[in-house]
Design an enzyme around this catalytic site. Structure first.
Site, mmCIF file in Angstrom:
data_model
loop_
_atom_site.group_PDB
_atom_site.id
_atom_site.type_symbol
_atom_site.label_atom_id
_atom_site.label_comp_id
_atom_site.label_asym_id
_atom_site.label_seq_id
_atom_site.Cartn_x
_atom_site.Cartn_y
_atom_site.Cartn_z
ATOM 1 N N GLY A 1 58.071 23.641 -11.625
ATOM 2 C CA GLY A 1 57.173 24.576 -12.288
ATOM 3 C C GLY A 1 55.825 24.031 -12.691
ATOM 4 O O GLY A 1 54.975 24.787 -13.178
ATOM 5 N N GLU B 1 62.383 19.457 -9.548
ATOM 6 C CA GLU B 1 62.190 20.151 -8.273
ATOM 7 C C GLU B 1 60.763 20.645 -8.079
ATOM 8 O O GLU B 1 60.497 21.845 -8.038
ATOM 9 C CB GLU B 1 63.153 21.338 -8.171
ATOM 10 C CG GLU B 1 64.613 20.945 -8.109
ATOM 11 C CD GLU B 1 65.549 22.135 -8.182
ATOM 12 O OE1 GLU B 1 66.730 21.961 -7.845
ATOM 13 O OE2 GLU B 1 65.111 23.234 -8.602
ATOM 14 N N PRO B 2 59.791 19.749 -7.944
ATOM 15 C CA PRO B 2 58.419 20.195 -7.690
ATOM 16 C C PRO B 2 58.270 20.744 -6.275
ATOM 17 O O PRO B 2 58.842 20.207 -5.322
ATOM 18 C CB PRO B 2 57.605 18.905 -7.859
ATOM 19 C CG PRO B 2 58.569 17.817 -7.496
ATOM 20 C CD PRO B 2 59.909 18.284 -8.017
ATOM 21 N N GLY B 3 57.549 21.812 -6.142
ATOM 22 C CA GLY B 3 57.234 22.365 -4.825
ATOM 23 C C GLY B 3 55.740 22.524 -4.688
ATOM 24 O O GLY B 3 55.076 21.807 -3.940
ATOM 25 N N ARG B 4 55.190 23.461 -5.476
ATOM 26 C CA ARG B 4 53.756 23.729 -5.454
ATOM 27 C C ARG B 4 52.938 22.459 -5.693
ATOM 28 O O ARG B 4 51.950 22.197 -5.004
ATOM 29 C CB ARG B 4 53.440 24.774 -6.535
ATOM 30 C CG ARG B 4 52.003 25.263 -6.536
ATOM 31 C CD ARG B 4 51.708 26.051 -7.813
ATOM 32 N NE ARG B 4 52.718 27.056 -8.088
ATOM 33 C CZ ARG B 4 52.665 28.316 -7.684
ATOM 34 N NH1 ARG B 4 51.636 28.726 -6.963
ATOM 35 N NH2 ARG B 4 53.622 29.166 -7.989
ATOM 36 N N TYR C 1 50.237 38.427 -6.566
ATOM 37 C CA TYR C 1 50.150 37.839 -7.904
ATOM 38 C C TYR C 1 48.753 37.883 -8.516
ATOM 39 O O TYR C 1 48.538 37.324 -9.579
ATOM 40 C CB TYR C 1 50.583 36.357 -7.854
ATOM 41 C CG TYR C 1 51.967 36.088 -7.343
ATOM 42 C CD1 TYR C 1 53.071 36.749 -7.861
ATOM 43 C CD2 TYR C 1 52.172 35.149 -6.338
ATOM 44 C CE1 TYR C 1 54.343 36.480 -7.382
ATOM 45 C CE2 TYR C 1 53.447 34.873 -5.855
ATOM 46 C CZ TYR C 1 54.532 35.542 -6.387
ATOM 47 O OH TYR C 1 55.790 35.275 -5.917
ATOM 48 N N CYS D 1 45.169 46.524 7.371
ATOM 49 C CA CYS D 1 44.926 47.919 7.017
ATOM 50 C C CYS D 1 45.439 48.215 5.609
ATOM 51 O O CYS D 1 46.374 48.995 5.404
ATOM 52 C CB CYS D 1 45.600 48.823 8.045
ATOM 53 S SG CYS D 1 45.095 50.543 7.913
ATOM 54 N N GLU D 2 44.860 47.536 4.633
ATOM 55 C CA GLU D 2 45.163 47.711 3.211
ATOM 56 C C GLU D 2 43.887 47.474 2.410
ATOM 57 O O GLU D 2 43.246 46.433 2.572
ATOM 58 C CB GLU D 2 46.220 46.697 2.739
ATOM 59 C CG GLU D 2 47.611 46.889 3.298
ATOM 60 C CD GLU D 2 48.344 48.059 2.671
ATOM 61 O OE1 GLU D 2 47.933 48.502 1.572
ATOM 62 O OE2 GLU D 2 49.310 48.529 3.285
ATOM 63 N N TYR E 1 53.338 28.339 -0.617
ATOM 64 C CA TYR E 1 53.595 29.781 -0.648
ATOM 65 C C TYR E 1 52.597 30.584 0.180
ATOM 66 O O TYR E 1 52.357 31.753 -0.099
ATOM 67 C CB TYR E 1 53.632 30.298 -2.092
ATOM 68 C CG TYR E 1 54.681 29.601 -2.904
ATOM 69 C CD1 TYR E 1 56.030 29.805 -2.657
ATOM 70 C CD2 TYR E 1 54.327 28.680 -3.886
ATOM 71 C CE1 TYR E 1 56.997 29.133 -3.378
ATOM 72 C CE2 TYR E 1 55.293 27.996 -4.616
ATOM 73 C CZ TYR E 1 56.623 28.225 -4.359
ATOM 74 O OH TYR E 1 57.591 27.558 -5.064
#
Length: 456
Positions: free
Chosen positions: A263, A305-308, A349, A376-377, A405
């Protein structure tokens, strides 16, 4: 001489998560942006755009920052794990393994990627709130640690492991009920989370596992969220987890591992100020040691558990600028050849990013623009009201901090192929994920025979 790019006046090379750009980012003699010794505009020409670029040195420095901080500040044994949901590939798994880290996975796809990338099976931790029997069997047969998230996991594993001599290696996940200031969708530690057992269920689970012969509870796991800049929530988490550790041991469970999740936030824009990796680890390590000493408990093997914070800063995405639209007095749109299919975080987000023109990174802004994707958004916007020099169609734009991500959450919306991904180091670039082609999107389509007659 090379110089730092403008928003990196004080690079923190010891903690990559405190930087916006990769650690190797610099300007060449013509003031063009270079990463990993490779000029970004050359990479765009060679591989096409959009293009994911990963800086190998930044990834390795991030891994080493976690390893070195845990070795320095924690008195017991430790093992940092890479949260592969942030970005999963054979190349990343290989790097993670070579740096002595473990890995956490949440699906069969992530599990086989880790295995084939060379991560030792005993250092793989399998998560998930709705694991299939097939996934659980693969993790069990591989000898990986399985995180029990609910009673369904227990029932499925009973069918798998009770038929074998080998005991399943299990950790128990519970919701610690800790609030942290992050996006609503990435808070995972509250009581109403879909993940883990409620705290008031723990005692019953510990009692239940006293009678289980096919598996062994070797640890506890909790996770409170993502992109967190505060230290206090993790201090509170340690107290809750060590209390649970003491309770579990009172029922005879070994619980020799304590996984406090991940986190830690990263710097996406200049106003972001996350703690350093070393500071985060130091605070957590001290709290675990104090809490265990107070209860006369043996120090568990500490996991995180680091990811980012391992891959976000290492990554950037290259786009080529296309159409422009000026609405006088209101807004100017600058469109690029990618968007929400390769980076869904802004529309999901409301995430913010930093960016610059790769061959004119020092050019002065001539006003604010909105950098839009090609989908197309109306909400397909990568950078809203962003200061950018007057740019030309065909110029290459780099968006920073896209290592986490982006590829892992990418899609084929509007049937747009996914970008290629490369890794750069020491002036060389290597392909680690091929670019999809439009024809690839038809691989799994089936046209029933009765429709063929309608094709002229």
């Amino acid at each position: 001489m090379s110089t730092s790019i403008p928003f990196e006046e004080c690079q923190d090379k010891a903690s990559p998560n405190k930087n916006i750009a990769p650690l190797t980012a610099e300007l060449d003699d013509a003031k063009r942006l270079v990463v990993g010794g490779c000029r970004l505009s050359h990479l765009a020409e060679e591989y096409g755009t959009p293009l994911y670029v990963l800086d190998e040195l930044t990834i390795r420095k991030s891994c080493r920052a976690y390893k070195e901080a845990m070795d320095k500040h924690y008195k017991g044994e430790s093992l940092p794990l890479y949260a592969s949901k942030a970005n999963s590939s054979l190349a990343l798994s290989s790097i993670i393994s070579s740096e002595g880290m473990g890995i956490d996975v949440v699906s069969e796809g992530e599990l086989i990627t880790a295995i084939r990338g060379g991560v030792p099976s005993q250092n793989i931790v399998f998560h998930g709130n709705n694991k299939s029997k097939c996934e659980l069997n693969l993790a069990y047969q591989n000898g990986s640690i399985i995180v029990i998230d609910n009673q369904n996991d227990i029932e499925l594993l009973k069918d798998i492991a009770s038929q074998n001599i080998k005991k399943a290696r299990l950790m128990l996940r519970f919701t610690p009920g800790i609030e942290c200031h992050t996006h609503e969708y990435i808070k995972t530690g509250r009581i109403d989370s879909k993940f883990g057992f409620d705290p008031d269920e723990l005692e019953d689970i510990f009692v239940q596992f006293k009678e289980i012969k096919w598996g062994e509870l070797i640890g506890l796991h909790a996770h409170i969220g993502s992109q967190i800049f505060e230290l206090q929530p993790h201090i509170d988490l340690v107290e809750v987890m060590v209390n649970a550790l003491e309770l579990g041991k009172s029922y005879g469970h070994s619980l020799e591992k304590l996984n406090i999740g991940g986190g830690l936030g990263v710097k996406y824009v200049s106003s972001d100020d996350p703690p350093s990796i070393a500071n985060w680890i130091e605070v957590i390590s001290k709290e675990v040691c104090v809490a265990c000493e107070k209860r006369s408990l043996k120090l568990p093997l500490l996991m995180c558990e680091p990811g980012r914070s391992i891959v976000a800063t290492a990554g950037l995405t290259l786009y080529r600028i296309g159409a422009k639209k000026n609405i006088p007095g209101i807004k100017t749109y600058v469109s690029v050849d990618g968007g929400m299919s390769d980076n869904p975080r802004p529309i999901t987000y409301e995430s913010l990013y930093s960016a610059c023109l790769v061959d004119r990174p020092l050019a002065q802004s001539e006003g604010k623009v909105t950098v839009a994707g090609k989908h197309c958004e109306s909400g397909d916007v990568l950078l809203k009201d962003f200061s950018l020099p007057n740019c030309k169609t065909g110029e290459v734009l780099s968006v920073f901090g896209t290592g986490a991500y982006n590829f892992s959450m990418s899609s084929n919306y509007n049937r747009i192929p996914k970008p290629a991904a490369i890794i750069v180091a020491n002036g060389k670039s290597e392909l680690i994920q091929r670019r999809e082609l439009p024809e690839d999107l038809l691989r799994y389509d089936i046209l029933p025979d009765r429709f063929i007659q309608n094709i002229s």
